[in-house]
Design a protein around this motif. Structure first.
Motif, short mmCIF file in Angstrom:
data_model
loop_
_atom_site.label_atom_id
_atom_site.label_comp_id
_atom_site.label_asym_id
_atom_site.label_seq_id
_atom_site.Cartn_x
_atom_site.Cartn_y
_atom_site.Cartn_z
N ALA A 266 20.80 16.50 32.13
CA ALA A 266 19.38 17.14 32.45
C ALA A 266 18.94 16.94 32.93
N LYS A 267 19.04 15.82 33.93
CA LYS A 267 18.21 15.84 35.25
C LYS A 267 19.44 16.51 36.69
N ALA A 268 20.52 16.91 36.08
CA ALA A 268 21.46 17.96 36.93
C ALA A 268 20.27 19.09 37.02
N MET A 269 20.10 20.01 35.69
CA MET A 269 18.98 20.09 35.11
C MET A 269 17.94 20.67 36.43
N GLY A 270 17.68 19.80 36.17
CA GLY A 270 16.39 19.92 37.22
C GLY A 270 14.97 18.92 36.58
N ILE A 271 15.84 17.88 35.21
CA ILE A 271 14.55 18.24 34.77
C ILE A 271 13.84 16.81 35.12
N GLU A 272 13.24 16.05 35.63
CA GLU A 272 13.46 15.05 36.44
C GLU A 272 13.13 13.33 35.48
N ASN A 273 12.49 13.59 34.26
CA ASN A 273 12.28 12.46 33.29
C ASN A 273 12.46 13.13 32.26
N PRO A 274 14.04 13.75 31.76
CA PRO A 274 14.49 14.26 30.14
C PRO A 274 13.97 13.27 28.88
N THR A 275 12.96 13.58 28.52
CA THR A 275 12.59 13.10 27.01
C THR A 275 14.26 13.19 25.91
N VAL A 276 14.33 12.51 25.47
CA VAL A 276 14.98 11.56 24.41
C VAL A 276 15.31 11.60 23.09
N GLY A 277 15.58 12.09 22.50
CA GLY A 277 15.72 11.31 21.35
C GLY A 277 17.31 11.38 20.11
N ILE A 278 16.82 10.94 18.59
CA ILE A 278 18.40 10.46 18.26
C ILE A 278 18.24 11.13 16.92
N LEU A 279 19.44 11.60 17.15
CA LEU A 279 19.66 12.47 15.21
C LEU A 279 19.24 11.09 14.88
N ASN A 280 19.03 11.71 13.85
CA ASN A 280 18.80 10.48 12.08
C ASN A 280 20.54 10.77 11.77
N VAL A 281 21.54 10.34 12.42
CA VAL A 281 22.66 10.15 11.54
C VAL A 281 23.29 9.00 11.48
N ASP A 282 24.57 8.09 10.72
CA ASP A 282 24.58 7.16 10.26
C ASP A 282 24.35 6.45 12.20
N GLY A 283 24.03 4.88 12.42
CA GLY A 283 24.04 4.71 13.60
C GLY A 283 23.10 4.69 14.44
#
Length: 394
Positions: free
Chosen positions: A154-171
């Protein structure tokens, strides 16, 4: 001879000036390769996508690696897929191309690909981390690393502070705790909130559809399925028409920018994948990767990962020291071994004097050995209790 060289140089300068005046693009172009063998839709499908990618972005020069064609694009001739991979790797390593798009490619354990899709809810883009390869044999450890891989991309694509989400899967909750610990120790991960009323950084199916985070973290096999769905839900599955492909292989210490396409990728996805690769080169993805892993390690990433895996990994005292036999070419593949047993299977072959390496093919974990030793290796592994058989990596 010297006079001819001068004339050639002058001719090239004038051609470059003419191209720049026509396109408005001055300076060196980003060169992105694409191997043209292996598509379910034929070589012409890939070439058409490559031509579109170059036509719409004058700053990019696309290099075809494959059989000779009538295309006006730059061409490097390779008659087989194996020859194409070899030329691709040589060109990446010597700097002739900055990135390459390919299919069927086996990454080492520790490297996984970061996909990029267009979500149907609002038409926005979302990064899926990750989609092929494997960051670690341990599921939760892999997902933590996947998140860092997604942030790098994401940062290489120019998104300086990318938002992150974790998909609701095991772990997912273990990953969330690891991310919070990294945050507390100085490695910033910008966890976002679900669109659902109860919020939280663990994402639901709704968040997939609307593209809530910039980076959606999941395990690779789930990510692979998501790529298929997002890419071809409008076509019935046999022709992937949307998105940017399975993306670049990212991993600590891995220095090639190789992007993966599905064999079912259609012309639009091929063109987008090449553009994706060019953007990563322009964004200095390799330098960003080095910097991000350095910051994460400084924040205690390795200790956090050890804490995640301590219940399932053997102690060093329990591991028998096995010396690897002399290294040799490993183009034969053995599949069917569970990822948790992969490194033990490699050591089992080493004990019998057969050099082997672990890897990840398109369909799962593989052990790679010399082609002449595949049959003997399968027998050794079967005798040792592993479910193994010669396999096509894709």
């Amino acid at each position: 001879m010297a006079e001819n060289n001068v004339k050639n140089m002058i001719g090239k300068v004038f051609n470059d000036i003419a191209d720049a005046m026509e396109t408005g693009q001055f300076g060196a172009k980003v060169r992105v390769g694409i191997t043209t063998l292996g598509s379910e839709h034929g070589v012409e499908n890939l070439i058409k996508g490559a031509e579109i990618a170059q036509e719409r972005d004058p700053s990019v020069e696309v290099v075809l690696i494959g059989p000779k064609s009538e295309s006006k694009l730059t061409q490097v001739i390779a008659e087989t897929e194996e020859e194409g991979y070899k030329k691709m790797e040589e060109m990446l390593d010597n700097g002739e191309i900055g990135a390459c798009v390919t299919m069927h490619y086996n990454f080492p354990i520790g490297v996984s690909t970061v996909g990029r899709v267009v979500t149907p809810g609002k038409g926005g883009e979302m990064i899926i981390a990750t989609t092929t390869g494997t960051s670690s044999p341990h599921r939760v450890e892999a997902m933590v690393k996947n998140g860092i891989n997604g942030i790098i991309t994401a940062k290489a694509m120019g998104i300086e502070n990318p938002t992150v989400g974790i998909l609701n899967v095991d772990g997912a909750r273990q990953v969330e705790r690891a991310f919070n610990e990294l945050n507390a120790k100085g490695y910033e991960i910008n966890l976002t909130e679900s669109v659902r009323a109860d919020g939280g950084s663990v994402m639901r199916g709704n968040d997939l559809l609307v593209g809530t985070p910039d980076v959606m973290v999941t395990d690779t096999l789930t990510g692979n399925i998501l790529m298929k769905v997002f890419s071809s839900f409008t076509t019935g599955g046999s022709y992937e028409a949307q998105g940017f492909g399975y993306g670049p292989g990212i991993g600590e210490g891995y220095d090639r920018t190789v992007l993966i396409l599905s064999r079912a990728s259609g012309v639009p996805v091929v063109a987008n994948a090449i553009s994706y690769g060019a953007s990563l080169v322009k964004g200095n993805v390799q330098e960003i990767a080095k910097a991000e892993f350095e910051k994460a390690n400084k924040a205690g990433l390795k200790d956090i990962l050890k804490g995640l895996t301590k219940d399932t990994k053997k102690s060093e005292e329990d591991d028998e020291e096995v010396e690897a036999p002399p290294k040799e070419t490993v183009t034969g593949t053995i599949s069917g071994i569970d990822i948790m047993d992969l490194e033990d299977a490699v050591r089992a072959l080493w004990k019998e004097g057969i050099y082997a390496e672990s890897g990840m093919g398109c369909t799962g974990p593989i052990v790679m050995v010399n082609e002449e030793k595949v049959d003997a290796s399968v027998k050794i592994l079967s005798k040792a209790g592993y479910v193994a058989g010669e396999g096509d990596p894709c």
